[in-house]
Write an enzyme that holds these catalytic residues in place. Sequence first.
Site, PDB file in Angstrom:
ATOM      1  CE  LYS A   1     -34.678   7.570  -9.506  1.00 18.36           C
ATOM      2  NZ  LYS A   1     -35.824   6.935  -8.815  1.00 18.36           N
TER       3      LYS A   1
ATOM      4  CB  VAL B   1     -29.381   6.411 -10.177  1.00 23.50           C
ATOM      5  CG1 VAL B   1     -29.007   7.232  -8.949  1.00 23.50           C
ATOM      6  CG2 VAL B   1     -30.869   6.103 -10.158  1.00 23.50           C
TER       7      VAL B   1
ATOM      8  N   GLY C   1     -32.663   1.991 -13.507  1.00 19.13           N
ATOM      9  CA  GLY C   1     -33.973   1.432 -13.216  1.00 19.13           C
ATOM     10  C   GLY C   1     -34.786   1.282 -14.478  1.00 19.13           C
ATOM     11  N   GLY C   2     -36.078   1.026 -14.287  1.00 22.62           N
ATOM     12  CA  GLY C   2     -36.933   0.800 -15.432  1.00 22.62           C
ATOM     13  C   GLY C   2     -37.072   2.003 -16.332  1.00 22.62           C
ATOM     14  CG  MET C   3     -38.968   5.488 -14.949  1.00 25.70           C
ATOM     15  SD  MET C   3     -40.629   6.177 -14.772  1.00 25.70           S
ATOM     16  CE  MET C   3     -40.540   6.821 -13.107  1.00 25.70           C
TER      17      MET C   3
ATOM     18  CB  ILE D   1     -24.132   4.828  -9.005  1.00 24.46           C
ATOM     19  CG1 ILE D   1     -25.319   5.786  -8.840  1.00 24.46           C
ATOM     20  CG2 ILE D   1     -22.821   5.562  -8.896  1.00 24.46           C
ATOM     21  CD1 ILE D   1     -25.343   6.486  -7.482  1.00 24.46           C
TER      22      ILE D   1
ATOM     23  CG  ASP E   1     -42.482   0.092  -6.834  1.00 23.43           C
ATOM     24  OD1 ASP E   1     -42.739  -1.123  -6.725  1.00 23.43           O
ATOM     25  OD2 ASP E   1     -41.604   0.532  -7.590  1.00 23.43           O
TER      26      ASP E   1
END
Length: 733
Positions: free
Chosen positions: A42, A27, A22-24, A19, A136
Amino acid sequence: MDKYTGKRLDGRFEIIRLIGSGGMADVYKANDLLENKLVAVKILKKEYSENEEFLRRFRNESRAIAVLSHPNIVKIIDVGFTNKVQYIAMEYIDGITLKSYMELEKVMDWQTASYFMLQILRGLGHAHEKGIVHQDVKPQNIMLLEDGRIKVMDFGIAKFARDEGFATSAQAIGSVHYISPEQVSSDKTDAKSDIYSAGILFYEMLTGVKPFDNENPITVALMHMQAKPAKPCDVNPDIPKGLEKIILKAIEKDPAKRYSNVSQMINDIEKFKECPENFSGYYEEEKEYVMERDNQSKKDLNSTRSFRTVDSDSRMNMNDTVKETGYDDYDNDGYVPDNTLPAVEEEYIEKRSMFVPMLAGVVIVVIIIATIFIAGLMLNYFGNESDYKEFSVQNFVGQDYDNAKKLFSQYLVFEVKETINSPMPANTILEQDLEPGEVVKPGHKIYVVLSKGPKMIEVPPLDNGFTESQAKAILEEKKFSSQTRLVYSDTVQEGYVIKTEPEANTECKEGTTVLLFISRGKMTTQVRLPDVNGKKEDEARKTLEDLDLVVETQQRNSQMPEGTIVGMSLTANTLIQTGTKVTIYVSTGLPPTLTHEITIPFPEDANGVFAFKIYVDGTLNSEARDVDSKYTRSKNLSISASGGEKEITIYLVNQGNGKEAELGRYSYSFDESKTKKQLSEDITGAFREVDGLKAAQPPVTQAPPPETQAPEPEQPETQETQAENQDQQNSGE
């Protein structure tokens, strides 16, 4: 299909679909088979799983969220760290990111933006109380539910504020549009860094633009350190001056000039909401004044506008008018250092100060007279207020009671039915007797149930002779959850509680996780290696690592379920030194692969360079090339496969001319590791078909060897031949 879709993690989380990415980490939406509910999982991307920096950041996220419990923070459910996969399971949020909502709305009214910002700040405040700085804060990391609730998520680069020696950098941490100046300069960061990022976000929600923007991220980072942002009211004149003051204080470049903590910023927003017209803000408290401009004063004195508040659909139109005061305490050159002005300026202000109140008074009188006149016309035309005004009840569940009461007091009379303990913050509305959408007349009563906040319970003393299982049962009865940590102890018997964290008799919220320190007994340099065969990989690893053993894993084909231990490099139940490396063999769930060897003898007159192609059930399995008959008289062919009986077909290829012929067919069992039967084989014929034999010589008549000749019948034949030859010669003459 994604490699995780359809798989189970630790036998508990069944992955449904991807779904987000992200960067690392990726998910996934998953089903928690234990709790029978949807969760978000995640999973760290494979390319980062061997990178120590990314592993540290990923584990920091789980460590950070694990200690947080707040309605405005995504709740963590479980974590898993193995050599195969590293994941965090958290509550599934059925909503959209705040970024998506901002892209749809472009510019928010101040009521909606303040409603969201207060929830964001409350979530961050809870984290700060636990010693955690998010680092962040950005709209991509904030989820918005359908009922208007906010959930702060992704503490991927959060750190414990009390940790020392942890360096951060603008290149690796934070989003450059929301990053604080101290993050850019790699200075020490604390809660004020989150306040700065929240202020930037507040600015964007109200104006529709970022205060610092450029295609080059390095330029944006430098702007955070050096550039002065345009004032929010210059970008969007509809923004109240009071909120502008709050934003500008939050995004001060010098941390010492910002709000000291999140609570101060929350208090200022709440004060502004109570009385937008008379909110003085932090400038008055700090005794910093600047000269008002005539044109701005006139504009502010005459400005009116309508606003909206958030309901269950995140927005609701309300016809109410707010008159904004005319002041401007933030000029083009920054903050005024003191209130000392030249004499000519003071004289100018003194003269102007007599005119401005007079003008303001005239305007106010005109507005009051006009309002009374219009109200009279409306009443004469429509009748009494109760006859023409109706109100659609909103969903107040989850909202602060005092805030809801202030906003809707002209429509509803709020009465508290009861207050009960709940995980929600104190004064939060839990229930209402009127259904959302129900239409009522002004003055109708609405009964609500309020939260008293979580129930506070004392941690029981468990360090006086309780075993691990007994302690867990007691904590469960007291409505606590628990985690365990094994430690050596010279005084406490193995398996018994040494201490708890929080300590005994400490008052904690219901549901708080209590860490149990369980004795491993006295420290020893030798341990008995337990038998972990048949256990799951995570369980086996924990068992061995708890004994201070170094664990490595290797995959091995086995018909045992995937992830099950099917062997160890050392013999179980033997004494070994702590720190010894133990390799555990983990089942792939695939049948074991077996190997057969077939020897192909060459004909004596084989000549050439050959290749062999081996097919298993019609699929090419392996190939052997460059086999020169000058140097070998046979070839061993290895065939590896699994899954029962297979048909093996071998083809011979002459590499000199490319000709190919079937050499033989065989039926092999790859379960019992033995040949079943030979279906067909013609080795010499195959060599002949590909011209792989030496060229055949023409037949030659030759006398038998001397020892086998029969001289008696040979002599007459020789004489007759000679006589015939003589007669031919005579006749020829």
